[in-house]
Every structure is written in C-alpha cells, then in structure tokens.
Design an enzyme around this catalytic site. Sequence first.
Site, short mmCIF file in Angstrom:
data_model
loop_
_atom_site.label_atom_id
_atom_site.label_comp_id
_atom_site.label_asym_id
_atom_site.label_seq_id
_atom_site.Cartn_x
_atom_site.Cartn_y
_atom_site.Cartn_z
N GLY A 68 2.79 -1.23 4.38
CA GLY A 68 2.82 0.20 4.08
C GLY A 68 4.25 0.66 3.84
O GLY A 68 4.81 0.49 2.76
N GLY A 69 4.86 1.22 4.87
CA GLY A 69 6.19 1.83 4.75
C GLY A 69 7.21 0.95 4.03
O GLY A 69 7.93 1.42 3.13
N SER A 79 3.30 -2.56 10.45
CA SER A 79 4.74 -2.68 10.71
C SER A 79 5.33 -4.02 10.28
O SER A 79 6.20 -4.59 10.95
CB SER A 79 5.04 -2.40 12.19
OG SER A 79 4.69 -1.05 12.50
N GLY A 81 2.46 1.83 10.97
CA GLY A 81 3.47 2.88 10.92
C GLY A 81 4.18 3.13 12.24
O GLY A 81 4.93 4.10 12.37
N HIS A 122 -9.52 1.21 4.78
CA HIS A 122 -8.23 1.36 5.47
C HIS A 122 -8.41 2.30 6.66
O HIS A 122 -9.20 3.24 6.59
CB HIS A 122 -7.17 1.90 4.50
CG HIS A 122 -5.80 1.87 5.10
ND1 HIS A 122 -5.36 2.85 5.95
CD2 HIS A 122 -4.79 0.96 5.00
CE1 HIS A 122 -4.14 2.54 6.35
NE2 HIS A 122 -3.77 1.41 5.79
N GLU A 178 -6.82 4.70 7.72
CA GLU A 178 -6.64 6.14 7.45
C GLU A 178 -7.89 6.73 6.80
O GLU A 178 -8.22 7.90 7.03
CB GLU A 178 -5.39 6.35 6.58
CG GLU A 178 -4.13 6.14 7.41
CD GLU A 178 -2.96 5.50 6.68
OE1 GLU A 178 -2.90 5.57 5.44
OE2 GLU A 178 -2.09 4.92 7.38
N ASN A 187 0.86 -1.19 0.00
CA ASN A 187 0.00 0.00 0.00
C ASN A 187 0.89 1.24 0.00
O ASN A 187 1.48 1.57 1.02
CB ASN A 187 -0.90 -0.04 1.26
CG ASN A 187 -1.71 1.23 1.45
OD1 ASN A 187 -1.81 2.05 0.53
ND2 ASN A 187 -2.29 1.39 2.63
N TRP A 188 0.97 1.91 -1.15
CA TRP A 188 1.88 3.05 -1.28
C TRP A 188 1.35 4.30 -0.59
O TRP A 188 2.09 5.26 -0.41
CB TRP A 188 2.12 3.37 -2.76
CG TRP A 188 2.85 2.31 -3.53
CD1 TRP A 188 3.31 1.10 -3.07
CD2 TRP A 188 3.23 2.38 -4.91
NE1 TRP A 188 3.93 0.42 -4.07
CE2 TRP A 188 3.90 1.18 -5.22
CE3 TRP A 188 3.07 3.33 -5.92
CZ2 TRP A 188 4.40 0.91 -6.49
CZ3 TRP A 188 3.56 3.07 -7.19
CH2 TRP A 188 4.22 1.88 -7.47
N LYS A 189 0.08 4.31 -0.27
CA LYS A 189 -0.55 5.51 0.33
C LYS A 189 -0.28 6.72 -0.57
O LYS A 189 -0.27 6.57 -1.79
CB LYS A 189 -0.05 5.70 1.76
CG LYS A 189 -0.21 4.43 2.60
CD LYS A 189 0.03 4.62 4.06
CE LYS A 189 -0.14 3.27 4.77
NZ LYS A 189 -0.07 3.36 6.21
N GLU A 246 -5.57 -5.18 10.43
CA GLU A 246 -4.49 -4.21 10.70
C GLU A 246 -4.79 -3.47 12.00
O GLU A 246 -5.59 -2.51 11.99
CB GLU A 246 -4.41 -3.18 9.57
CG GLU A 246 -4.07 -3.75 8.22
CD GLU A 246 -3.51 -2.67 7.31
OE1 GLU A 246 -2.35 -2.81 6.92
OE2 GLU A 246 -4.20 -1.70 7.02
P1 PGA Z 1 2.82 0.00 7.78
O1 PGA Z 1 1.37 0.32 7.18
O2 PGA Z 1 3.32 -1.26 7.13
O3 PGA Z 1 3.65 1.21 7.43
O4 PGA Z 1 2.66 -0.17 9.25
C1 PGA Z 1 0.45 -0.71 6.93
C2 PGA Z 1 -0.80 -0.13 6.29
O5 PGA Z 1 -1.19 0.99 6.63
O6 PGA Z 1 -1.43 -0.80 5.44
#
Ligand code: PGA
Length: 268
Positions: free
Chosen positions: A247-248, A226, A186, A108, A110, A16-18, A180
């Site tokens: 994510g990251g 994470s 994050g 998600h 966010e 997930n590049w956000k 998640e």
């Molecule tokens: P993260 O994000 O791997 O940076 O913790 C996961 C996500 O938001 O899907």
Amino acid sequence: MAVTQKAQRIPLIAGNWKLNLDHLQSIAFVQKLAWTLQDARLDFRKVEVAVFPPFTDLRSVQSLIAADHFPIVFGAQDISEHDSGAYTGEVSGAFLKALDCSYVLVGHSERRTYHHETNEQVGAKAAAAIRHGVVPIICVGETAEDLEARGASAVPVEQLTVALEQLPDGAGADVVVAYEPVWAIGSGQAATPEQAESVAIQLRAVLADALGPEAADRTRILYGGSVKSGNIASFLREPNVDGALVGGASLVVDEFAKIARFQSHVGV
Ligand code: PGA
C-alpha cells in the site's frame, strides 16, 4: 511444500494505490516507475510488477503501457459481482477486461470494513472476474481482535474457504491470494515472516481442497501489511510467500522499485 514448487511461481509485486493519484499523476508515476526499473535492469521474467490505480486512471495507464511497451501490468481495486444492469456506481468485469486489466483486488480489508462486504460477496466478485478472464486477487486477513481470540489463521482460512465456494467452476481456477493481517495494514507493524509463512501454508491447503493440488501449487500467495524495501526480502525467502501487496510504499516510485528488485537484495 517443496521450494522447487515455489521456483515455478513467478513472484508478484503489486502496488495498491487506494484512493491516491489522479489520471494525470498516474501517467507520470508509471512512466517514472518503468524507467527506474529499466535503468536498474530488472529481469521481468523473474518478477511480475503490477499497479492498482483508481478506476478513473485505468484508461490512461493502459494507453501509456501499451504505447511504450512497458513490461508492467495493472489491475483494478474492485469489481461488481454483476455483469451489467441497474447497479449505479458499479464497474463490471467486462469493462475491466476491455481495458486490459490483468488482475482485480477483491475483498480488501478496507472494502470489508467500510462497505461491509461479506465472504460470499467477495467470492461472487472473484467469480465475476474469472468469468471475464481477469484474475482475482482474493484478500484475506485477521483483525487484532481475531488474532487475540482465534489466532492468526482461523479467520483468513474461513474467508478464503467461503470465497472459493462461490466459484462455480472452482477446480483449477486461476486466482491469487493476498494474506493481509488487518492490524499490519498501514500500521508500520508488519507480521513476522514466520507468521506469514504459517498462514500461507494453511491457505495453500484451502486452495488444494477447493481447486485441486495442481492449482494450489501454482497459485501465488502474497503477504501484505507494512511491506517496505527493508523487509520484503525476508518475506520472499519463505517457501510459501510468492509476492507482496504493497500500500503506502507503492506510492513512492524509488521505494516501490526497490521492493520490486528484492531479488537483488543481499541473501535472497
Ligand atoms: P500498507 O497497505 O502496505 O500501507 O500496509 C497494504 C494494503 O492495504 O494492501
């Protein structure tokens, strides 16, 4: 849940590049990712690798993957619950399908936090994706406060239950679920594999109630929060964890490629 059932679910490693990487950067990234995985001889029959770029990158990613026959799939980070009409700023499932999106993230954390998406809306978005032949990845997870007050599984179970109620033809629907924990996203503080497994077991029971036992057995449940190359294998060893939403670490080609190659890590 028997391990043999797990063997029938092809693991999904989803990046997930956000709000990162524009369309030019997306081309360079996907090219390097594909070459890295091919050099490492990743067996794409044993793991599915997906990227989730911003909307404006999708056409570039689609063209590159199609032209070079890269065995990587892709999806969008959001979808409108509506198919067309006066909904400024929205993107419909029909448009995503026309760009060959295999998947779309819905709900998600966010989106839930910053755009106040409800469980009902998340379900309506999942229904819109299914209407257009795009598989929704329904994201659920508890905040630190939820964890403290109600334990790990109560909120994810409620979120998934309500979302699945919005699917008009629920029985047998093709979905993916991503568990998640919000506090793990994050933060560098992943859940333990045991917690991920115990919530995944309860989410699979929700899937069985809503979609039927066969669909529940074949549905992949991902862990996210994470995930790194150093912990991915420990999650995928769990019988009910079938992949990861990253994510990251999905923004660094070599690290994401290592995550995709979790099957070559020691002890898997
Ligand atoms: P993260 O994000 O791997 O940076 O913790 C996961 C996500 O938001 O899907």
